[in-house]
Structures are given as structure tokens and as C-alpha cells.
Design an enzyme around this catalytic site. Structure first.
Site, PDB file in Angstrom:
ATOM      1  CB  SER A   1       2.790  -1.544  -2.699  1.00  0.00           C
ATOM      2  OG  SER A   1       2.344  -0.397  -2.012  1.00  0.00           O
ATOM      3  CB  SER A   2      -2.339  -0.926  -0.585  1.00  0.00           C
ATOM      4  OG  SER A   2      -2.411  -2.154   0.081  1.00  0.00           O
TER       5      SER A   2
ATOM      6  CD  GLU B   1      -2.037 -13.721  -4.755  1.00  0.00           C
ATOM      7  OE1 GLU B   1      -3.208 -13.392  -5.060  1.00  0.00           O
ATOM      8  OE2 GLU B   1      -1.775 -14.781  -4.141  1.00  0.00           O
ATOM      9  N   GLY B   2       0.100 -10.096  -2.041  1.00  0.00           N
ATOM     10  CA  GLY B   2       1.111 -10.144  -0.969  1.00  0.00           C
ATOM     11  C   GLY B   2       0.460 -10.458   0.377  1.00  0.00           C
ATOM     12  CG  HIS B   3      -2.235  -7.665   2.180  1.00  0.00           C
ATOM     13  ND1 HIS B   3      -2.590  -6.756   1.215  1.00  0.00           N
ATOM     14  CD2 HIS B   3      -1.585  -6.961   3.143  1.00  0.00           C
ATOM     15  CE1 HIS B   3      -2.192  -5.544   1.585  1.00  0.00           C
ATOM     16  NE2 HIS B   3      -1.570  -5.642   2.731  1.00  0.00           N
TER      17      HIS B   3
END
Ligand code: PAF
Length: 284
Positions: free
Chosen positions: A185-186, A35-37
Site C-alpha cells: 500500500s502507498s 509492486e501491487g500497481h
């Protein structure tokens, strides 16, 4: 969405876009999109006419004992997510395309690369600065979007752009969090269920720092000590650093004063997994 893997193809495709006078936004990533990306893409969409995303797990920024080989990868899933988020061009090169020969040129940013993560990840920020500079040369974006979770990376890239007069606007974007506060984070996929539960301590320690500052605490050492105590209460947490520094210079802050812009940054290991998080705050 078009998907390209060759530098020459990207340059060709973007030549047309530039000719149409479109503002190009760029979201560089290492994939395994979360979701961050997707929030970075959303912001890019709002500010630009055409959005380029790169997915490239950059070997230059991993140390010999780091997770380059096991870094999570799923291009097909990323392709679907990027398209749904509104990416126009996805650039996913192979390592051989980006680095066909031994790389003899590095972009090194002194000072800003050295503290915090720079201490335990020597060469990491040279790898980041080098690949981002190269990607900027390929895409030539008008604006590039970076998450604030990687605050030191952001400071390094801002310095590169300033020092090398690269004509791109760097747009910092807020950290996206899970409902319990863990920064997306991934690498979160590496955590065991128990580690995942305890990993919220990074966010909790930053909230504690925020409360201490709001209550008038101005000694960086006292803030650090309280944060360390809280993190150490989690049995699986191994602190790498807890730091209070000026942002974006990343110089040590001791007695804090009105007008200071601070970065309160933590790096904590859970088993093999290294997590980072931070708070950027301006004191009144
Ligand atoms: O933040 C990342 O995912 C990477 O460091 C970046 C900026 C894509 C460079 O490889």
C-alpha cells in the site's frame, strides 16, 4: 510512453488507438506506485494491446480529517516506474483539470458503500465511484484492473458498471504482499519501524481465519473473536473493524455454509495510519 495531463489530449490520443482496433486496458491509481500497481499493469499488458494508467490523488474520496494533503506523491519516480512496467499512456491531471468547478454530480452506490470502510469514511466510496466513472468516460477502456486489497472498492465499482451499463470489463487482481505478508500500500511509508513490524498482524489474522475455516469452524462470531484476540496482542494496533460478510453483496454473514463466498476484512490503525486487508474465500 506518452504523458498527458489534459482530458482532451487523452481523448485525442485514444481515438487513434481505438481506430487501430486495439484493446485498451486501464489501471487507475493515486500514484506513489508500488509492486501491487506494477502487477496490475503486467496483467493489463497480458490481456490488452494498449495500457493506460492514471495518477490522480482524488480529493473527493478523502474526508476532511484524512490524509489528502500528506498523501505521498512523486510523479517523476512514478513516471519511470510506469514506463518500465510497460504503460503506453500516463494520464496525470491536476485537480483543476478534473474538477474545474464545484462538483455537483456524485455517483452514490447504496448498500455496498455502507458497511466496513463506509462506516468510518462517510462519502469515501461516493468519491471513488464518481472519479472512476469520470475516468471511464475519459479513457473508455475495454478492461480496467483493480487490486483485491480494496475489496469493497472493487464491489462498489462492479456495482456502478452493472447499474450504469458502462461497457468495461472489471478485472480483479490478487493482492501483492511484502515477503512478511503485509499487503502493499502507498500508505505503508507512514509506518514507524515498530508499527511496520506489528502491521503484519493483519495478514496473520487472515491466515488464522483461513485455518479456522479449514478446521471446520462455521460461526462467524468465533472467527472474529479469534482474529480480534490476535490483533489486540499487538500493543500499537487499534482495531477499526474485523468483519465476515458475503462477497460481493457485503451483507453480514453469521452461520457460514457450503457455497458461501465470503469476504473476511480487517481495518486496523497504527497511530495515524489506517491499514486494510482481506481474504476472499469460497466455502466448499
Ligand atoms: O484505489 C485507488 O488508488 C483509488 O481509490 C482509485 C481507484 C484510483 C480512485 O481514485
Amino acid at each position: 510512453m506518452i504523458v498527458l495531463s489534459k482530458i482532451a489530449e487523452v481523448r485525442n490520443a485514444l481515438r487513434q488507438v481505438r481506430r487501430a482496433d486495439k484493446r485498451i486496458g486501464f489501471v487507475p491509481t493515486m500514484g506513489y506506485l508500488h509492486e501491487g500497481h506494477l502487477q496490475l499493469v503486467k496483467t493489463a499488458r497480458e490481456q490488452c494491446d494498449y495500457v493506460v494508467m492514471s495518477i490522480f490523488v482524488n480529493p473527493l474520496q478523502f474526508g476532511p480529517n484524512e490524509d489528502f494533503q500528506r498523501y505521498p506523491r512523486d510523479l517523476e519516480r512514478d513516471r519511470r516506474r510506469a514506463e518500465a512496467a510497460g504503460v503506453d499512456l500516463l494520464f496525470a491531471p491536476a485537480v483543476e483539470e478534473m474538477y474545474p468547478d464545484k462538483v455537483l454530480t456524485r455517483v452514490t452506490v447504496a448498500q455496498v458503500s455502507e458497511p466496513l470502510c463506509g462506516r468510518t469514511r462517510p462519502g469515501h466510496f461516493d468519491g471513488v465511484a464518481t472519479v472512476v466513472t469520470k475516468l471511464f468516460q475519459i479513457v473508455q477502456p475495454d478492461a480496467a484492473f483493480f487490486g483485491q486489497k480494496d475489496a469493497q472498492q472493487l464491489a462498489v465499482i462492479q456495482q456502478v458498471v452493472k447499474d450504469l451499463s458502462i461497457p468495461v470489463e472489471i478485472v480483479p487482481c490478487p493482492t501483492v504482499r511484502e515477503p512478511d505478508g503485509l499487503a502493499m500500500s502507498s500508505r505503508n511509508v507512514y509506518l514507524s519501524p515498530e508499527e511496520r513490524t506489528q502491521a503484519t498482524v493483519l495478514y496473520r489474522s487472515l491466515q488464522l481465519a483461513r485455518r479456522l475455516l479449514a478446521a471446520g469452524e462455521r460461526r462467524a462470531s468465533a472467527i472474529r473473536a479469534e482474529m480480534v484476540r490476535l490483533i489486540e496482542a499487538e500493543p500499537l494496533a487499534r482495531i477499526e473493524y474485523v468483519e465476515v460478510v458475503h462477497f460481493p453483496q457485503l451483507t453480514e454473514a453469521t452461520t457460514l455454509a457450503a457455497g458461501d463466498q465470503l469476504l473476511i476484512a480487517v481495518a486496523v490503525r497504527f497511530g495515524q495510519t489506517r491499514l486494510i486487508d482481506n481474504l476472499i474465500i469460497k466455502l466448499d
